[in-house]
Structures are given as C-alpha cells and as structure tokens.
Design a protein around this motif. Structure first.
Motif, PDB file in Angstrom:
ATOM      1  N   HIS A   1     -14.819   2.566  -3.614  1.00  0.00           N
ATOM      2  CA  HIS A   1     -13.940   1.752  -3.780  1.00  0.00           C
ATOM      3  C   HIS A   1     -14.629   0.089  -3.146  1.00  0.00           C
ATOM      4  O   HIS A   1     -13.549  -0.884  -3.080  1.00  0.00           O
TER       5      HIS A   1
ATOM      6  N   TRP B   1       1.401   1.575   2.349  1.00  0.00           N
ATOM      7  CA  TRP B   1       0.758   1.940   1.298  1.00  0.00           C
ATOM      8  C   TRP B   1      -0.572   2.728   1.682  1.00  0.00           C
ATOM      9  O   TRP B   1      -0.792   3.663   1.139  1.00  0.00           O
ATOM     10  N   ALA B   2      -1.026   2.610   2.903  1.00  0.00           N
ATOM     11  CA  ALA B   2      -2.245   3.174   3.293  1.00  0.00           C
ATOM     12  C   ALA B   2      -1.835   4.845   3.611  1.00  0.00           C
ATOM     13  O   ALA B   2      -2.457   5.585   3.243  1.00  0.00           O
TER      14      ALA B   2
ATOM     15  N   ARG C   1       0.141   5.818  -0.273  1.00  0.00           N
ATOM     16  CA  ARG C   1      -0.617   5.521  -1.589  1.00  0.00           C
ATOM     17  C   ARG C   1       0.053   5.955  -2.793  1.00  0.00           C
ATOM     18  O   ARG C   1      -0.346   6.489  -3.635  1.00  0.00           O
TER      19      ARG C   1
ATOM     20  N   TYR D   1      -2.641   4.174  -5.297  1.00  0.00           N
ATOM     21  CA  TYR D   1      -3.347   3.119  -4.487  1.00  0.00           C
ATOM     22  C   TYR D   1      -4.694   3.401  -3.949  1.00  0.00           C
ATOM     23  O   TYR D   1      -4.649   4.567  -3.383  1.00  0.00           O
ATOM     24  N   ALA D   2      -5.504   2.708  -4.076  1.00  0.00           N
ATOM     25  CA  ALA D   2      -6.642   2.651  -3.352  1.00  0.00           C
ATOM     26  C   ALA D   2      -7.133   1.475  -2.709  1.00  0.00           C
ATOM     27  O   ALA D   2      -6.897   0.357  -3.396  1.00  0.00           O
TER      28      ALA D   2
ATOM     29  N   PRO E   1      -9.350   5.767   3.887  1.00  0.00           N
ATOM     30  CA  PRO E   1      -8.061   5.744   4.357  1.00  0.00           C
ATOM     31  C   PRO E   1      -7.608   5.930   5.721  1.00  0.00           C
ATOM     32  O   PRO E   1      -6.716   5.053   6.260  1.00  0.00           O
TER      33      PRO E   1
ATOM     34  N   SER F   1      -7.899   2.473   7.049  1.00  0.00           N
ATOM     35  CA  SER F   1      -6.851   1.320   6.859  1.00  0.00           C
ATOM     36  C   SER F   1      -5.743   1.735   7.756  1.00  0.00           C
ATOM     37  O   SER F   1      -5.222   0.787   8.350  1.00  0.00           O
TER      38      SER F   1
END
Length: 323
Positions: free
Chosen positions: A214, A276-277, A280, A284-285, A290, A293
C-alpha cells in the motif's frame, strides 16, 4: 467558565471584529450545508442500493450517517459562533466541539493551498469508496471544507476572545508562568517529537513502517497530509512551550490559539482514523502497517489531550490571577 466580572473580563472587541465573527460564522454554516447535502444524497442513494463497489450498503450508510451527524454539529457550531445567544451555550460542550471542529478543518488550510499549487487533490477526488463522484459533488465538498475551515479560523478566535478574554488578553510573560509541571511537559514534547519525526520522514519519502502493498497510497497527497500534520504538531508544542516558559514575549492570543488548534488537530484526526485502523470497514487499507496505524493514532489522541490539558491549566491559572 464563569466568574466574577473584572475590568479585563468585561472588555469587548470592536464592532468590526464582531461583524467579522457574525459573517464568518454564518459563512461556515452555509458552506458546510453544501457538504451535508452531498452526504444526504449518498445515504439516500445507498438506501436505494447504489453504494460504492468497495463498500457494503450497511458500511457505506453507517459511515455517511456519521459524517451527516458531524456536519449537523458543525453547522450548529457555525450558528453558535455567529449568534448573540451563542455566548449562553454551556462552556464544556461548546469548547469540545469547537476544539475538534477547528482541529479537523483549520489546519487543513495550508494543505489545501499547497495541494492547489502542487497539483494534489486537496480534498479528494472520489466518493470515498473508489468510485468517481460527479463534479458537482466534488465542488460542494470542496466548498464545504474550505468555507467551514476559513469560517472557523476567523469566527472562533473572536468568539473565544469575547467570551473568555482573560485567556487571550495581554502578552506572554506579563504574569508568572503557569504550573504545568516539567515532567509532564517533557513527556508531551517527546511524544509530539516522535510523531513529527515519523511524519516528516514519510513526507521526505521514507518507507519504514509503510506496508509494501500500500505504499502507493503515500502519493503527493499523502505526503502533503503527513507533512502538514508534522508542521502543526511542532507548532502546537512550540506554542505550549511559549505559554509554559513565558517567552518569547508576544501577544498571548497567538500561542493560545495555535495550541488550541494544534491539539484539536492531533486529537480529532487520530480519533477519526483509529476506528478505521482497528475495524477496517469496506476493505479499508492505509499506507502504514495496521499496527503502525493503531500506535500512531493512539499516540496522536494522547498528545492532543495532553496538550489541551496543559492549555486549560494555563487558562485557569490566568483567570484566577485576574479575577
């Protein structure tokens, strides 16, 4: 934040500043209404089965329902800043929503300016789910963000100066420094420095901590965002140090406003990205691993709260001295 009136507390800003607050508050509310309109359209479209391909209908509806609620709060905040009755709103919720709202948007002004000059999207170029959005939606979103950011940047300091003048009047060093505690400040500076160095490293093109699959997400926009975050973190720490040490001498409102905005930015964006982390949604990335994050956003929340705590201690100390 009420107390016995003193000559300092009853001082008022000029009519021109009051007019600027009113115009900026209404402008912020009106601008964000355009963003709200887009989000409502997206929710309705998802209810009719037209969610982006990378999200399930439920995830997309939940995400945009949250941003609809945030938009409504932002519009209400703009109206509070513009209206005379806004000074009667309870202090605690007002300060919290102003802190997070300003933290989300005001620090984005440099990013939007540099993004426009360097060719970044400065606000996004799709619907948030990977599908291209119609041009009118992008225009409304851009106006919503920029208008609300500019409106808050103008209206909020004037409002706070009118309501709590003791926290903004005078100059740095005209009273003994507040008792903020050396060990706590040292820990705060180390925490902010760690985040700022990491973000500066990524802005400069470093890849340590970024997931190989990513890393392309750390494009021009990604580097601008991380660089902007690093800038505001350093500015906030420097502002807290100015208040804590009483030097260099300058109008007090400058470090107070900068520390308020920076701490809000650290907290608001980290608190937004942390779920979000962890969860996900919709595949989501992030550009980071991870675990990286989660750690960086956790540290961001901690740094933001720590900075605000120091700032509020300084405000209470000054208010007790003048009133």
């Amino acid at each position: 934040m009420r107390g016995t009136a003193t000559p300092v507390e009853t001082d008022r800003v000029g009519a021109g500043w009051t007019a600027a607050r009113v115009v900026a508050g209404y402008g912020a509310a009106l601008s964000l209404s355009l963003y709200l309109a887009v989000k409502v359209v997206w929710v309705v479209a998802a209810l009719l089965g037209h969610a982006p391909s990378t999200f399930t209908d439920g995830d997309w509806i939940l995400l945009n329902a949250v941003t609809v609620a945030m938009s409504v709060v932002g519009i209400a905040l703009g109206l509070v800043l513009a209206q005379r009755w806004g000074r009667r709103v309870p202090a605690a919720p007002l300060v919290f929503f102003a802190w997070t709202g300003a933290g989300f948007l005001v620090p984005m002004i440099p990013y939007m300016l540099f993004g426009a000059v360097l060719g970044g999207s400065a606000g996004g170029g799709d619907s948030g789910g990977g599908d291209a959005a119609p041009s009118w939606e992008l225009v409304f979103i851009g106006i919503g963000f920029a208008g609300m950011a500019l409106g808050l940047a103008i209206a909020l300091p004037i409002y706070m100066r009118e309501r709590w003048p003791a926290a903004f009047l005078g100059r740095v060093g005209d009273r003994p420094p507040p008792p903020l505690g050396r060990s706590g400040l040292r820990a705060l500076y180390i925490l902010v420095a760690a985040l700022a160095l990491l973000w500066t490293y990524w802005t400069a093109g470093g890849t340590l901590g970024l997931a190989p699959a990513h890393r392309d997400l750390m494009d021009l926009d990604g580097r601008l965002l991380t660089g902007n975050s690093a800038l505001w973190a350093v500015v906030g720490a420097a502002a807290i140090r100015t208040v804590a040490t009483g030097r260099p001498r300058m109008p007090l409102w400058i470090p107070m406003a900068l520390a308020f905005t920076s701490s809000g930015s650290l907290f608001a964006w980290a608190a937004w990205k942390l779920p979000w982390a962890l969860l996900r949604p919709g595949g989501y990335a992030a550009a980071e691993y991870p675990a990286v994050s989660v750690v960086q956003h956790g540290l961001g929340v901690t740094a933001g709260i720590g900075m605000l705590t120091a700032l509020l201690t300084a405000v209470r100390t000054r208010r007790s001295e003048v009133g």
